[in-house]
Motif scaffolding. Structure first.
Motif, short mmCIF file in Angstrom:
data_model
loop_
_atom_site.label_atom_id
_atom_site.label_comp_id
_atom_site.label_asym_id
_atom_site.label_seq_id
_atom_site.Cartn_x
_atom_site.Cartn_y
_atom_site.Cartn_z
N GLU A 61 103.14 -3.88 25.11
CA GLU A 61 103.26 -3.50 23.70
C GLU A 61 101.97 -3.85 22.98
OE1 GLU A 61 105.97 -1.94 22.45
OE2 GLU A 61 106.84 -1.97 24.47
N ALA A 62 101.91 -3.55 21.70
CA ALA A 62 100.75 -3.92 20.88
C ALA A 62 100.50 -5.42 20.99
CB ALA A 62 100.97 -3.52 19.44
N GLY A 63 99.22 -5.79 20.95
CA GLY A 63 98.86 -7.20 21.07
C GLY A 63 99.33 -8.02 19.88
N GLU A 64 99.51 -9.29 20.13
CA GLU A 64 99.92 -10.22 19.08
C GLU A 64 98.81 -11.20 18.81
OE1 GLU A 64 103.79 -11.90 19.30
OE2 GLU A 64 104.60 -10.16 20.38
N PRO A 65 98.25 -11.18 17.58
CA PRO A 65 97.16 -12.11 17.26
C PRO A 65 97.70 -13.52 17.03
CG PRO A 65 97.70 -10.78 15.34
CD PRO A 65 98.55 -10.27 16.48
N ASP A 66 96.84 -14.49 17.28
CA ASP A 66 97.19 -15.89 17.08
C ASP A 66 95.90 -16.67 16.91
OD1 ASP A 66 98.77 -18.14 16.81
OD2 ASP A 66 99.51 -18.13 18.87
N SER A 67 96.03 -17.92 16.55
CA SER A 67 94.88 -18.82 16.46
C SER A 67 95.33 -20.19 16.94
CB SER A 67 94.34 -18.90 15.03
OG SER A 67 95.32 -19.42 14.17
N ALA A 68 94.36 -20.99 17.33
CA ALA A 68 94.66 -22.33 17.83
C ALA A 68 93.42 -23.20 17.67
CB ALA A 68 95.07 -22.27 19.30
N GLU A 69 93.55 -24.44 18.02
CA GLU A 69 92.44 -25.38 17.97
C GLU A 69 92.15 -25.83 19.41
OE1 GLU A 69 89.42 -27.28 16.06
OE2 GLU A 69 90.92 -26.06 15.05
N LEU A 70 90.92 -25.60 19.86
CA LEU A 70 90.48 -26.08 21.16
C LEU A 70 89.76 -27.41 20.95
CD1 LEU A 70 89.02 -22.79 22.69
CD2 LEU A 70 91.23 -23.84 23.16
N GLY A 71 89.46 -28.10 22.01
CA GLY A 71 88.73 -29.36 21.91
C GLY A 71 87.38 -29.19 21.26
N ASP A 72 86.76 -28.01 21.43
CA ASP A 72 85.44 -27.75 20.87
C ASP A 72 85.46 -27.08 19.50
OD1 ASP A 72 84.19 -28.82 23.12
OD2 ASP A 72 84.30 -26.91 24.18
N GLY A 73 86.64 -26.67 19.03
CA GLY A 73 86.73 -26.00 17.74
C GLY A 73 87.81 -24.94 17.72
N GLN A 92 90.33 -14.18 24.08
CA GLN A 92 90.22 -15.34 23.20
C GLN A 92 88.76 -15.63 22.90
OE1 GLN A 92 91.53 -18.94 25.18
NE2 GLN A 92 92.10 -19.87 23.24
N THR A 93 88.49 -15.99 21.65
CA THR A 93 87.15 -16.44 21.29
C THR A 93 86.99 -17.88 21.75
OG1 THR A 93 87.85 -17.23 19.10
CG2 THR A 93 87.06 -14.94 19.25
N THR A 94 85.75 -18.26 22.05
CA THR A 94 85.47 -19.65 22.39
C THR A 94 84.34 -20.15 21.49
OG1 THR A 94 83.90 -19.07 24.14
CG2 THR A 94 86.19 -19.38 24.80
N PRO A 95 84.43 -21.38 21.03
CA PRO A 95 83.40 -21.92 20.15
C PRO A 95 82.14 -22.37 20.89
CG PRO A 95 85.15 -23.52 20.44
CD PRO A 95 85.56 -22.29 21.18
N VAL A 96 82.07 -22.07 22.18
CA VAL A 96 80.92 -22.40 23.01
C VAL A 96 80.53 -21.16 23.82
CG1 VAL A 96 81.46 -24.86 23.15
CG2 VAL A 96 82.41 -23.29 24.84
N PRO A 97 79.28 -21.07 24.27
CA PRO A 97 78.87 -19.90 25.05
C PRO A 97 79.46 -19.91 26.46
CG PRO A 97 77.07 -21.47 24.89
CD PRO A 97 78.17 -22.00 24.02
N ALA A 98 79.44 -18.75 27.10
CA ALA A 98 80.00 -18.59 28.45
C ALA A 98 79.31 -19.48 29.47
CB ALA A 98 79.93 -17.14 28.87
N ALA A 99 78.06 -19.81 29.23
CA ALA A 99 77.29 -20.61 30.19
C ALA A 99 77.93 -21.96 30.48
CB ALA A 99 75.86 -20.80 29.69
#
Length: 182
Positions: A61-73, A92-99
């Protein structure tokens, strides 16, 4: 003493020049190829990562947006589930680069649609999970997760390979749908 200092200064300047030459804008940063374009993970609509047609193909079905707090932001995410076949997908977005994922256990560096990615696998015998960390910019990242939770397939031999094949196809769609128009 002045000659020794002058000699050290010259050696230091040559070393700095050599280092800076290796940092030209055309040189890839880290293990990844140059990006075709940055993906602005701060404002992109993550639920637009799959078109309606792609959702139909995956049986979600259509995606469900959400937000959360990771250890880095903070992080934003969008998830899709297929309860008939047990496959779950999310971006998911990450507050740090893929590297930062390079060198983690069960990881490999690859390329998808011109972007450097790090594939990480987990839970091979319980609920196989294949994650791709996508090199979207110098400071922030994006990751896709594909997991098999269906009880009838979880412990099958080769399940992680199937999950990662689906994850790679999903990640390709995400990149193509979220990257800026050319």
């Amino acid at each position: 003493m002045a000659k020794a200092t002058h000699g050290r200064t010259t050696v230091l300047l040559v070393a700095i020049a050599a280092l800076l030459t290796g940092c030209s804008p055309d040189a890839p940063a880290g293990p990844f190829p140059p990006r075709p374009a940055d993906i602005d993970t701060t404002s992109v609509d993550l639920c637009a990562a799959l078109t309606t047609e792609q959702q139909d193909e995956l049986g979600v079905e259509a995606g469900e947006p959400d937000s959360a707090e990771l250890g880095d932001g903070p992080t934003r995410l969008c998830g899709w589930s297929n309860y008939r076949n047990g496959y779950n997908y999310s971006v998911q977005t990450t507050p740090v680069p893929a590297a930062v994922a390079v060198g983690t256990p069960d990881s490999t560096v690859q390329e998808i649609d011109g972007y450097g990615v790090v594939q990480v696998t987990a839970n091979e015998t319980s609920a196989p999970l294949c994650t791709y960390y996508v090199d979207t910019s110098d400071n922030l990242g994006l990751r896709t997760l594909t997991q098999l939770t269906g009880r009838d397939m979880r412990n099958e031999s080769g399940a992680i390979e199937e999950v990662c094949q689906r994850a790679k196809a999903f990640t390709t769609q995400v990149i193509q749908n979220l990257r800026p128009a050319e």
